[in-house]
Design a protein around this motif. Structure first.
Motif, PDB file in Angstrom:
ATOM      1  N   LEU A  42      56.269 -42.107  78.484  1.00 54.94           N
ATOM      2  CA  LEU A  42      57.702 -41.597  78.155  1.00 54.94           C
ATOM      3  C   LEU A  42      57.940 -40.974  79.745  1.00 54.94           C
ATOM      4  O   LEU A  42      57.243 -39.990  79.869  1.00 54.94           O
ATOM      5  CB  LEU A  42      58.152 -40.908  77.381  1.00 54.94           C
ATOM      6  N   ALA A  43      58.652 -41.715  80.508  1.00 51.71           N
ATOM      7  CA  ALA A  43      58.744 -41.307  81.836  1.00 51.71           C
ATOM      8  C   ALA A  43      59.954 -40.408  81.836  1.00 51.71           C
ATOM      9  O   ALA A  43      60.783 -40.087  80.991  1.00 51.71           O
ATOM     10  CB  ALA A  43      59.347 -42.335  82.718  1.00 51.71           C
ATOM     11  N   CYS A  44      59.667 -39.192  82.778  1.00 50.65           N
ATOM     12  CA  CYS A  44      60.632 -38.150  82.882  1.00 50.65           C
ATOM     13  C   CYS A  44      60.778 -37.611  84.327  1.00 50.65           C
ATOM     14  O   CYS A  44      60.269 -37.967  85.224  1.00 50.65           O
ATOM     15  CB  CYS A  44      60.100 -36.915  82.096  1.00 50.65           C
ATOM     16  N   THR A  45      61.850 -36.558  84.449  1.00 52.34           N
ATOM     17  CA  THR A  45      62.265 -36.004  85.695  1.00 52.34           C
ATOM     18  C   THR A  45      61.482 -34.551  85.507  1.00 52.34           C
ATOM     19  O   THR A  45      62.191 -33.998  84.411  1.00 52.34           O
ATOM     20  CB  THR A  45      63.346 -36.127  86.322  1.00 52.34           C
ATOM     21  N   ARG A  46      61.098 -33.905  86.296  1.00 56.99           N
ATOM     22  CA  ARG A  46      60.937 -32.622  86.122  1.00 56.99           C
ATOM     23  C   ARG A  46      61.620 -31.575  87.095  1.00 56.99           C
ATOM     24  O   ARG A  46      61.669 -32.103  88.322  1.00 56.99           O
ATOM     25  CB  ARG A  46      59.337 -32.052  86.086  1.00 56.99           C
ATOM     26  N   PHE A  47      62.344 -30.440  86.630  1.00 58.06           N
ATOM     27  CA  PHE A  47      62.842 -29.626  87.501  1.00 58.06           C
ATOM     28  C   PHE A  47      62.195 -28.476  87.147  1.00 58.06           C
ATOM     29  O   PHE A  47      62.374 -27.575  86.149  1.00 58.06           O
ATOM     30  CB  PHE A  47      64.415 -29.720  87.010  1.00 58.06           C
ATOM     31  N   GLY A  48      61.109 -28.004  87.870  1.00 56.49           N
ATOM     32  CA  GLY A  48      60.360 -26.933  87.539  1.00 56.49           C
ATOM     33  C   GLY A  48      59.655 -26.823  86.255  1.00 56.49           C
ATOM     34  O   GLY A  48      58.869 -28.221  86.164  1.00 56.49           O
ATOM     35  N   LYS A  49      59.858 -26.098  85.132  1.00 55.45           N
ATOM     36  CA  LYS A  49      59.173 -26.416  84.049  1.00 55.45           C
ATOM     37  C   LYS A  49      59.918 -27.264  83.077  1.00 55.45           C
ATOM     38  O   LYS A  49      59.706 -27.649  81.918  1.00 55.45           O
ATOM     39  CB  LYS A  49      58.892 -25.134  83.291  1.00 55.45           C
ATOM     40  N   LYS A  50      61.105 -27.654  83.446  1.00 56.61           N
ATOM     41  CA  LYS A  50      62.160 -28.441  82.487  1.00 56.61           C
ATOM     42  C   LYS A  50      61.912 -30.076  82.675  1.00 56.61           C
ATOM     43  O   LYS A  50      61.753 -30.390  83.795  1.00 56.61           O
ATOM     44  CB  LYS A  50      63.567 -28.063  83.011  1.00 56.61           C
ATOM     45  N   VAL A  51      61.749 -30.429  81.464  1.00 58.09           N
ATOM     46  CA  VAL A  51      61.528 -31.945  81.425  1.00 58.09           C
ATOM     47  C   VAL A  51      62.984 -32.350  81.119  1.00 58.09           C
ATOM     48  O   VAL A  51      63.640 -32.190  80.091  1.00 58.09           O
ATOM     49  CB  VAL A  51      60.390 -32.414  80.573  1.00 58.09           C
ATOM     50  N   VAL A  52      63.384 -33.705  81.909  1.00 58.35           N
ATOM     51  CA  VAL A  52      64.563 -34.255  81.731  1.00 58.35           C
ATOM     52  C   VAL A  52      64.157 -35.678  81.624  1.00 58.35           C
ATOM     53  O   VAL A  52      63.738 -36.380  82.336  1.00 58.35           O
ATOM     54  CB  VAL A  52      65.579 -34.134  82.740  1.00 58.35           C
ATOM     55  N   ILE A  53      64.836 -36.400  80.425  1.00 59.29           N
ATOM     56  CA  ILE A  53      64.353 -37.766  80.134  1.00 59.29           C
ATOM     57  C   ILE A  53      65.819 -38.550  80.299  1.00 59.29           C
ATOM     58  O   ILE A  53      66.832 -38.308  79.501  1.00 59.29           O
ATOM     59  CB  ILE A  53      63.992 -38.125  78.942  1.00 59.29           C
ATOM     60  N   SER A  54      65.864 -39.763  81.157  1.00 51.28           N
ATOM     61  CA  SER A  54      67.036 -40.503  81.172  1.00 51.28           C
ATOM     62  C   SER A  54      67.217 -41.167  79.681  1.00 51.28           C
ATOM     63  O   SER A  54      66.210 -41.464  79.043  1.00 51.28           O
ATOM     64  CB  SER A  54      67.075 -41.487  82.217  1.00 51.28           C
ATOM     65  N   ARG A  55      68.475 -41.351  79.371  1.00 47.38           N
ATOM     66  CA  ARG A  55      68.797 -42.220  78.307  1.00 47.38           C
ATOM     67  C   ARG A  55      68.113 -43.687  78.370  1.00 47.38           C
ATOM     68  O   ARG A  55      67.792 -44.088  77.370  1.00 47.38           O
ATOM     69  CB  ARG A  55      70.271 -42.048  77.879  1.00 47.38           C
ATOM     70  N   GLU A  56      68.429 -44.378  79.416  1.00 45.30           N
ATOM     71  CA  GLU A  56      67.950 -45.539  79.546  1.00 45.30           C
ATOM     72  C   GLU A  56      66.180 -45.429  79.349  1.00 45.30           C
ATOM     73  O   GLU A  56      65.815 -46.409  78.638  1.00 45.30           O
ATOM     74  CB  GLU A  56      67.970 -46.032  81.202  1.00 45.30           C
ATOM     75  N   GLU A  57      65.676 -44.477  79.961  1.00 45.15           N
ATOM     76  CA  GLU A  57      64.149 -44.529  79.499  1.00 45.15           C
ATOM     77  C   GLU A  57      63.937 -44.254  77.923  1.00 45.15           C
ATOM     78  O   GLU A  57      63.139 -45.022  77.480  1.00 45.15           O
ATOM     79  CB  GLU A  57      63.654 -43.505  80.194  1.00 45.15           C
ATOM     80  N   LEU A  58      64.662 -43.546  77.447  1.00 45.24           N
ATOM     81  CA  LEU A  58      64.500 -43.182  75.715  1.00 45.24           C
ATOM     82  C   LEU A  58      64.828 -44.806  74.866  1.00 45.24           C
ATOM     83  O   LEU A  58      64.047 -45.019  74.384  1.00 45.24           O
ATOM     84  CB  LEU A  58      65.339 -42.160  75.392  1.00 45.24           C
ATOM     85  N   ASP A  59      65.880 -45.478  75.558  1.00 47.06           N
ATOM     86  CA  ASP A  59      66.303 -46.487  74.911  1.00 47.06           C
ATOM     87  C   ASP A  59      65.201 -47.521  75.048  1.00 47.06           C
ATOM     88  O   ASP A  59      64.791 -48.519  74.402  1.00 47.06           O
ATOM     89  CB  ASP A  59      67.365 -46.958  75.341  1.00 47.06           C
ATOM     90  N   ARG A  60      64.404 -47.585  76.386  1.00 46.30           N
ATOM     91  CA  ARG A  60      63.317 -48.603  76.850  1.00 46.30           C
ATOM     92  C   ARG A  60      62.157 -48.290  75.732  1.00 46.30           C
ATOM     93  O   ARG A  60      61.675 -49.307  75.301  1.00 46.30           O
ATOM     94  CB  ARG A  60      62.846 -48.426  78.148  1.00 46.30           C
ATOM     95  N   PHE A  61      61.927 -47.035  75.480  1.00 48.74           N
ATOM     96  CA  PHE A  61      60.718 -46.527  74.706  1.00 48.74           C
ATOM     97  C   PHE A  61      60.890 -47.257  73.509  1.00 48.74           C
ATOM     98  O   PHE A  61      59.957 -47.720  72.741  1.00 48.74           O
ATOM     99  CB  PHE A  61      60.788 -45.133  74.774  1.00 48.74           C
ATOM    100  N   VAL A  62      62.407 -47.038  72.925  1.00 45.36           N
ATOM    101  CA  VAL A  62      62.513 -47.523  71.363  1.00 45.36           C
ATOM    102  C   VAL A  62      62.492 -48.903  71.322  1.00 45.36           C
ATOM    103  O   VAL A  62      61.926 -49.482  70.319  1.00 45.36           O
ATOM    104  CB  VAL A  62      63.761 -46.697  70.766  1.00 45.36           C
TER     105      VAL A  62
END
Length: 79
Positions: A42-62
């Motif tokens: 699952l791809a993500c973007t990190r802001f420091g320790k915070k992980v943010v996942i795009s809705r598009e990536e989550l939809d792709r995963f599913v």
């Protein structure tokens, strides 16, 4: 944690999700989301320790039908 319809609609409208929010939508915990991110499933973007996942990536995963390897509950894990 039960995901009510209003909360589900709110989360579905967000373009980016935290690990907690992604876990709610997938009906799993945030730790499982972190595990998927660390396993490069699952791809993500990190802001420091915070992980943010795009809705598009989550939809792709599913959509791609990934199977999440769940570990069996043991006495050490069970609470």
């Amino acid at each position: 944690m039960s995901l009510d319809l209003e909360r589900a609609q709110y989360l579905a409208s967000l373009p980016f999700l935290t690990a907690q929010e992604a876990g709610e939508l997938l009906r799993t915990g945030r730790h499982e989301i972190y595990r998927l991110v660390n396993a490069n499933q699952l791809a993500c973007t990190r802001f420091g320790k915070k992980v943010v996942i795009s809705r598009e990536e989550l939809d792709r995963f599913v959509r791609e039908g990934h199977v999440v390897n769940t570990r069996p509950m043991t006495k050490q894990v069970r609470r």
